[in-house]
Design a protein around this motif. Sequence first.
Motif, short mmCIF file in Angstrom:
data_model
loop_
_atom_site.label_atom_id
_atom_site.label_comp_id
_atom_site.label_asym_id
_atom_site.label_seq_id
_atom_site.Cartn_x
_atom_site.Cartn_y
_atom_site.Cartn_z
N ALA A 16 10.74 -39.08 -32.44
CA ALA A 16 9.60 -39.68 -31.74
C ALA A 16 9.75 -41.20 -31.67
O ALA A 16 9.49 -41.83 -30.64
CB ALA A 16 8.30 -39.28 -32.43
N VAL A 28 4.07 -40.93 -27.21
CA VAL A 28 4.68 -39.69 -27.73
C VAL A 28 3.68 -39.08 -28.71
O VAL A 28 3.29 -39.71 -29.69
CB VAL A 28 6.02 -39.98 -28.46
CG1 VAL A 28 6.64 -38.67 -28.96
CG2 VAL A 28 7.00 -40.72 -27.56
N VAL A 30 2.87 -36.31 -31.56
CA VAL A 30 3.66 -35.59 -32.56
C VAL A 30 2.74 -34.57 -33.23
O VAL A 30 1.67 -34.94 -33.75
CB VAL A 30 4.27 -36.54 -33.62
CG1 VAL A 30 5.27 -35.79 -34.50
CG2 VAL A 30 4.95 -37.73 -32.97
N LEU A 43 2.81 -43.84 -30.92
CA LEU A 43 2.85 -42.42 -31.31
C LEU A 43 1.44 -42.01 -31.70
O LEU A 43 0.65 -42.82 -32.18
CB LEU A 43 3.78 -42.17 -32.50
CG LEU A 43 5.22 -42.66 -32.45
CD1 LEU A 43 6.00 -42.07 -33.63
CD2 LEU A 43 5.90 -42.30 -31.17
#
Length: 430
Positions: A16, A28, A30, A43
Motif C-alpha cells: 500500500a 489506497v 487497506v 492510506l
Amino acid sequence: MRLLVIGGGGREHALAWKLKQSPRISKVFVAPGNAGTALEEGLENLPIITIQGLLEFAKNESIAFTVVGSEAFLAEGIVDIFRAAGLKIFGPTKQAARLETSKNYSKAFMYRHGIPTAAYATFSDPVKAHEFINHKNVPIVIKADGLAAGKGVVVAMTLTDAHLAIDAILVNRSMGSAGLKIVIEEFLEGEEVSFIVMIDGRHVLPLATSQDHKRLKDGDNGPNTGGMGAHSPAPVITLELHARIMCEVIQPVMSGMEQEGEHYTGFLYAGLMISKNGEIKVLEFNCRMGDPETQPIMLRLKSDLSVLIEHAIDEMLDKIDINWDCRVALGVVMATCGYPEMSRKGDIIHGLLDFTVTEKLKKDFYIFHAGTAIGGNNGQEIVTTGGRVLCVTALGDSVKTAQLRAYKITERIHFDGCQMRHDIGHLAID
Ligand code: AMP
Ligand code: GLY
C-alpha cells in the motif's frame, strides 16, 4: 484512482505504501490494515473482513483495482467473486491458489509437470504415516496440507519428533482442518531463496530476488516462523541460475496451469532450495507476495507499482520494464514475546511516534508495521497485536551497510518481550 489492498500484515503495509507513491493514486484503502497503514498519509484502513462487504465497498467507492495480499482471501475465492462482478483484481482464482492452499495438490502438480521438488508421500491415516517413516532416515519433514500461517511445517531431527508431529497434526488436530492430511517430505539441504514473479496468465515479470530467514533464532536455529527478516537481492542467484529457475520452475507452472484449464494470474512466490551443486528444488509455492520479503523488495522498487499491476490485470506484462534501486535492502522483523507458538498481545511500542531523522536518512529506510494497532490506555499509543510486529527495513550500498542501518534503527524501538534475530543477512555477508 483509488485502490484497495486486502490484508493487515507487513507485506500489505509495504504494498500500500508503494502504491500510494504513484502520482496517479489518490487513496489506497487497506482492509483491515494495521497501525502503520492507519497513520500513513493517503492510506485508510477499512474494518471490513467479509468478501461480500469488500465487494460492495469496491463497487460503491469506484475502486480501480484490488490487490490481494492475504492467502486466506484467495482460498475463499475472492478473485473469482470480484471478477464475476466485473471488478478488477490482481491475484489467482481459488482453483489456481491451491498451489499454496494445499501442499498435497501443489506436490502432485509439480510431479505432473516435471517441476523439481523433494520426494513426498501424502497421508490421512496416522497408522500408515507412522509405518511409512519407520523405513526413512532423518531429518524428515512433516507438513500439514492446508494453510497454517507459517506454522504447518516440522523439520524433524529424530524419528521420535516425526512421530510426535504426525500425532499432533493427524490425531490431535493441532492445525484444525488444515491438518486433515499431511505431506511427508524428503529433507533437502542447501541455501533457501525466494523467487517472486508477477504473472498475467500469459507473461511473467520477475521481481528482484530475496532471501528470507525462517528460523526464530540466530544461526538459523529454533522453530520455523513466517520469516524473521529478509534482504534483496539474494547473491546466490546468479544470472545463470535466474534463467534456470525461470525455465525449470516458473514457465512450467504457467504452462501446467494452462494445460489444466487455468490461467495463473497474480504474484507467484517460489520458495527454493539451491543445493551445493546448483540443483534447484521447490520447497513451496505461495500465491501472493512473501512476508517479510515484500518489505525490502518494495523499498528497492523504483517503478510505479500501480502501473505494473494494471499491466498485469490487462495481460500486458510483456509491454513493461521494471526498475530497481541497485542497492541492497534488508529488513529485520521485531516479533512479540512467545512468537511463533503463543504470541502475547497488548504491549505498548515505544519509540515509533517520536521517531525523528534527517530528510536524507528518511529515504534510506522504512519501518513497516504488521501486528500493530492504535490503542493503549489513552487510545493513542501503538500496541502489539501478536506475531510479527514490525519490519525495520533499510537500504545500503552493501548487505553489511544495510544491516548496520536496520539494526541501528531497531535500537530506538522498544516493547516488552520483543524477539528479533541479530544476524539477518548473514549468508549474503559470508
Ligand atoms: P514451507 O512452508 O513448505 O516452505 O516450509 C517452511 C520451511 O520449512 C521452509 O522455508 C524450509 O526452511 C523448511 N522446509 C520445508 N520443506 C523442507 C524440505 N523438504 N527440506 C528441508 N527444509 C524444508
Ligand atoms: N516469507 C515466507 C512467506 O511469506 O510465506
